[in-house]
Design a protein around this motif. Structure first.
Motif, mmCIF file in Angstrom:
data_model
loop_
_atom_site.group_PDB
_atom_site.id
_atom_site.type_symbol
_atom_site.label_atom_id
_atom_site.label_comp_id
_atom_site.label_asym_id
_atom_site.label_seq_id
_atom_site.Cartn_x
_atom_site.Cartn_y
_atom_site.Cartn_z
ATOM 1 N N GLU A 1 -6.280 -22.056 -39.921
ATOM 2 C CA GLU A 1 -5.247 -23.090 -40.035
ATOM 3 C C GLU A 1 -5.089 -23.560 -41.482
ATOM 4 O OE1 GLU A 1 -5.543 -25.201 -35.621
ATOM 5 O OE2 GLU A 1 -6.987 -25.750 -37.185
ATOM 6 N N ILE A 2 -6.207 -23.753 -42.158
ATOM 7 C CA ILE A 2 -6.147 -24.197 -43.544
ATOM 8 C C ILE A 2 -5.521 -23.120 -44.427
ATOM 9 C CG2 ILE A 2 -7.530 -24.823 -45.567
ATOM 10 C CD1 ILE A 2 -7.309 -27.056 -43.575
ATOM 11 N N GLY A 3 -5.973 -21.882 -44.267
ATOM 12 C CA GLY A 3 -5.445 -20.785 -45.073
ATOM 13 C C GLY A 3 -3.973 -20.523 -44.809
ATOM 14 N N GLY A 4 -3.590 -20.516 -43.529
ATOM 15 C CA GLY A 4 -2.192 -20.281 -43.194
ATOM 16 C C GLY A 4 -1.285 -21.378 -43.717
ATOM 17 N N THR A 5 -1.718 -22.621 -43.579
ATOM 18 C CA THR A 5 -0.924 -23.748 -44.069
ATOM 19 C C THR A 5 -0.778 -23.697 -45.586
ATOM 20 O OG1 THR A 5 -1.691 -25.111 -42.231
ATOM 21 C CG2 THR A 5 -0.745 -26.270 -44.119
ATOM 22 N N LEU A 6 -1.839 -23.307 -46.281
ATOM 23 C CA LEU A 6 -1.788 -23.181 -47.738
ATOM 24 C C LEU A 6 -0.748 -22.153 -48.162
ATOM 25 C CD1 LEU A 6 -2.875 -23.690 -50.602
ATOM 26 C CD2 LEU A 6 -4.671 -22.009 -50.121
ATOM 27 N N VAL A 7 -0.775 -20.993 -47.526
ATOM 28 C CA VAL A 7 0.179 -19.932 -47.870
ATOM 29 C C VAL A 7 1.613 -20.363 -47.561
ATOM 30 C CG1 VAL A 7 0.930 -17.593 -47.305
ATOM 31 C CG2 VAL A 7 -1.505 -18.085 -47.589
ATOM 32 N N ALA A 8 1.823 -20.991 -46.398
ATOM 33 C CA ALA A 8 3.172 -21.416 -46.006
ATOM 34 C C ALA A 8 3.703 -22.515 -46.927
ATOM 35 C CB ALA A 8 3.164 -21.907 -44.555
ATOM 36 N N ALA A 9 2.845 -23.472 -47.279
ATOM 37 C CA ALA A 9 3.287 -24.593 -48.114
ATOM 38 C C ALA A 9 3.627 -24.146 -49.527
ATOM 39 C CB ALA A 9 2.196 -25.666 -48.152
ATOM 40 N N VAL A 10 2.707 -23.414 -50.145
ATOM 41 C CA VAL A 10 2.951 -22.954 -51.517
ATOM 42 C C VAL A 10 4.058 -21.911 -51.544
ATOM 43 C CG1 VAL A 10 1.928 -21.797 -53.511
ATOM 44 C CG2 VAL A 10 0.604 -23.494 -52.238
ATOM 45 N N GLY A 11 4.020 -20.981 -50.591
ATOM 46 C CA GLY A 11 5.061 -19.962 -50.536
ATOM 47 C C GLY A 11 6.439 -20.548 -50.303
ATOM 48 N N GLY A 12 6.541 -21.506 -49.374
ATOM 49 C CA GLY A 12 7.829 -22.142 -49.110
ATOM 50 C C GLY A 12 8.355 -22.882 -50.318
ATOM 51 N N THR A 13 7.480 -23.584 -51.020
ATOM 52 C CA THR A 13 7.909 -24.333 -52.206
ATOM 53 C C THR A 13 8.412 -23.395 -53.294
ATOM 54 O OG1 THR A 13 6.291 -26.058 -51.728
ATOM 55 C CG2 THR A 13 7.204 -26.004 -53.932
ATOM 56 N N ILE A 14 7.704 -22.291 -53.504
ATOM 57 C CA ILE A 14 8.142 -21.320 -54.525
ATOM 58 C C ILE A 14 9.479 -20.706 -54.127
ATOM 59 C CG2 ILE A 14 7.597 -19.095 -55.559
ATOM 60 C CD1 ILE A 14 4.651 -19.902 -55.464
ATOM 61 N N ILE A 15 9.642 -20.400 -52.846
ATOM 62 C CA ILE A 15 10.913 -19.834 -52.374
ATOM 63 C C ILE A 15 12.056 -20.819 -52.624
ATOM 64 C CG2 ILE A 15 12.215 -19.164 -50.322
ATOM 65 C CD1 ILE A 15 9.578 -18.000 -49.212
ATOM 66 N N LEU B 1 3.423 -23.088 -38.567
ATOM 67 C CA LEU B 1 3.558 -22.584 -39.925
ATOM 68 C C LEU B 1 5.022 -22.552 -40.358
ATOM 69 C CD1 LEU B 1 0.933 -19.683 -39.904
ATOM 70 C CD2 LEU B 1 0.743 -21.939 -40.956
ATOM 71 N N GLY B 2 5.905 -22.351 -39.384
ATOM 72 C CA GLY B 2 7.335 -22.392 -39.696
ATOM 73 C C GLY B 2 7.757 -23.777 -40.156
ATOM 74 N N GLY B 3 7.195 -24.818 -39.522
ATOM 75 C CA GLY B 3 7.491 -26.179 -39.941
ATOM 76 C C GLY B 3 6.981 -26.465 -41.345
ATOM 77 N N VAL B 4 5.779 -25.975 -41.653
ATOM 78 C CA VAL B 4 5.230 -26.148 -43.005
ATOM 79 C C VAL B 4 6.092 -25.391 -44.012
ATOM 80 C CG1 VAL B 4 3.235 -25.740 -44.490
ATOM 81 C CG2 VAL B 4 2.894 -26.452 -42.115
ATOM 82 N N LEU B 5 6.536 -24.197 -43.642
ATOM 83 C CA LEU B 5 7.401 -23.412 -44.521
ATOM 84 C C LEU B 5 8.704 -24.156 -44.811
ATOM 85 C CD1 LEU B 5 7.686 -20.595 -45.928
ATOM 86 C CD2 LEU B 5 8.927 -19.866 -43.868
#
Length: 503
Positions: A44-58, A96-100
């Motif tokens: 959960e921590i790893g997935g949220t990290l990837v979604a949050a940072v990835g979404g922000t960069i996108i 993860l979609g919501g975090v994205l």
């Protein structure tokens, strides 16, 4: 100790310091999750990290591409990591979609919800608000837990100290803790237990230190920042709902940002480059013609916005002290240090062709002289830190106002004394401190050589009535820290400062 801390923090830009602290929190969160001390699994921590940072960069890169602007790398990472630390961790596709979505909204908001190149709302808080309103995610503010509290507290303290926002922090803490503890005590909890609960379960320190100190969304004046802090604290602590929507910390900050924007309404002015003059081998004064008169008080700064090719991590906005007097309506001038290792912004600024236009987005700052002309003053400048004092001295001359002023000027060599001829013409009493290996330096008539460094005993020898003077200090964080320590040793209790923060 404060001098050493100022020197250490002064070597790091605010963006980089914030990023380092957030990375430390991220690593700590991953370790705590692996050891089972967090309520969330490593997945959960790893997935949220990837979604949050990835979404922000996108979101950031997409909007930058559409608007043909250069994305700010450090800023994107900072926003993404904050989104990671506040959104509800999940390992499901929906979660993860919501975090994205929160990350994409956070990144895009810097461009879509902006005025004259400055975003209006804290991007991470905006992302959380968007995800909540669309029903695809929610902010859990899980960074507020007992295990991460020590690192959060130290990080928040460093950021508040570095940005000189301790008084704003005091207002926020008094209001927020006051309301929260009152409600908890009313519910039957002991004050000590209530305080422990607030610090370990509510994101008081993270919200304050890591999000409310964001420079682009703060109002420019101190009293406005106090009001901003009080509003955010009140909405945050009351924990009210409007219909089905709970106004959590992210809503409190966005509401505060809206008020801050209205308080510090940015009336941008076009500035046409009119020329420059070399002040010293390492400093320059730039002259601009404003499209309309610029209203400011001597000692304030102006933020300049200038999109340019090859912008580095410091971005396309910088703050500079104004050196011209407010009475000079046909020009506005800035003094700045110019070195080979300067930012891309400074390099582009120095290469401006005549009549090129840039934008002055906001005037701010409270580093002004006391209104009472009978107050004796000691103005202490470290190098190019003399710039706000030049504006103040020029204003006094323009108004024909006589004040008891002593300028203590610390430089590395005689060649580094900026505005030397003008200070002489103004009749300013100047005490110079600098290394002098070959005997006494050659100084203008009426100037005093105080020694190699402004130590307490040297200051008292040069300015015997130092204790009776109001002291204002401007320069690098390390210079301010050292000078403040020396004048306190000399018996001065209060010192006003104007640190160059280096965003």
């Amino acid at each position: 100790m404060t001098a050493a801390l100022d020197g250490l923090l002064g070597r790091i830009t605010m963006y980089r310091l914030t990023l380092i602290l957030l990375l430390v929190l991220t690593v700590e969160a991953l370790v705590l999750s692996l050891t089972g001390l967090l309520a969330y699994t490593p997945a959960e921590i790893g997935g949220t990290l990837v979604a949050a940072v990835g979404g922000t960069i996108i979101g950031t890169r997409l909007m930058a591409l559409i608007l043909r602007l250069r994305p700010h790398g450090d800023s994107s990472l900072i926003t993404g990591l904050i989104v990671f630390l506040i959104m509800f961790p999940s390992s499901t596709a929906a979660g993860l979609g919501g975090v994205l979505v929160a990350g994409i909204a956070a990144g895009a908001s810097k461009f879509l919800l902006a005025f004259k190149g400055r975003h209006i709302f804290n991007p991470a808080a905006t992302g959380a608000v968007v995800a909540t309103l669309f029903g695809v995610g929610a902010a859990a503010w899980w960074v507020a837990n007992a295990y991460m509290l020590p690192v959060v507290a130290v990080g928040a303290a460093l950021l508040l100290y570095r940005t000189r926002k301790l008084s704003m922090a005091a207002v926020f803490l008094v209001v927020a803790l006051g309301i929260l503890l009152f409600n908890l005590v009313q519910g039957g909890m002991l004050p000590g237990a209530g305080l422990q609960l607030v610090l370990t379960s509510y994101p008081v320190l993270f919200l304050l230190g890591f999000m409310m100190t964001e420079p682009l969304t703060l109002p420019p004046l101190r009293w406005q920042q106090w009001l901003f802090a009080a509003i955010v604290a009140t909405v945050f602590a009351l924990q009210v709902s409007i219909g089905p929507v709970f106004l959590g910390p992210e809503f409190a900050l966005v509401i505060g940002n809206a008020v801050a924007f209205l308080l510090g309404q940015r009336r941008g002015v076009r500035l046409s480059f009119d020329g420059s003059r070399q002040l010293t081998p390492t400093s320059t004064e730039l002259v601009f013609r404003p499209a309309k008169p610029v209203r400011f008080r001597a000692g304030q700064y102006m933020e300049l916005s200038m999109p340019h090719r090859g912008a580095d991590s410091r971005g396309s906005r910088r703050v500079f002290s104004i050196t011209s007097a407010p009475q000079q309506s046909d020009a506005v001038t800035f003094g700045l240090r110019t070195t080979e290792t300067g930012s891309s912004f400074k390099k582009a600024l120095l290469e401006l062709p005549k009549d090129a236009s840039i934008t002055g987005t906001v005037v701010g700052g409270d580093f002004t002289l006391p209104r009472d002309p009978s107050v004796p003053l000691l103005l202490a400048a470290g190098g190019i830190g003399v710039t706000p004092f030049i504006s103040q001295l020029r204003e006094l001359a323009a108004r024909g106002e006589e004040r008891d002023v002593v300028l203590v000027y610390a430089v590395r060599s005689v060649q580094e004394i900026a505005f030397r001829d003008e200070l002489t013409d103004l009749g300013t009493r100047v005490v110079v401190f600098m290394p002098s290996a070959d005997g006494l330096p050659s100084l203008p008539d009426g100037w005093t050589y105080g020694g190699e460094r402004p130590a307490a005993e040297k200051l008292l020898a040069a300015v015997p009535d130092l204790k009776q003077r109001k002291v204002l200090v401007s320069g690098s964080p390390s210079f301010i820290g050292n000078f403040r320590s020396e004048v306190r040793t000399a018996g001065v209790s209060r010192v006003r400062t104007d640190a160059f923060l280096g965003y």
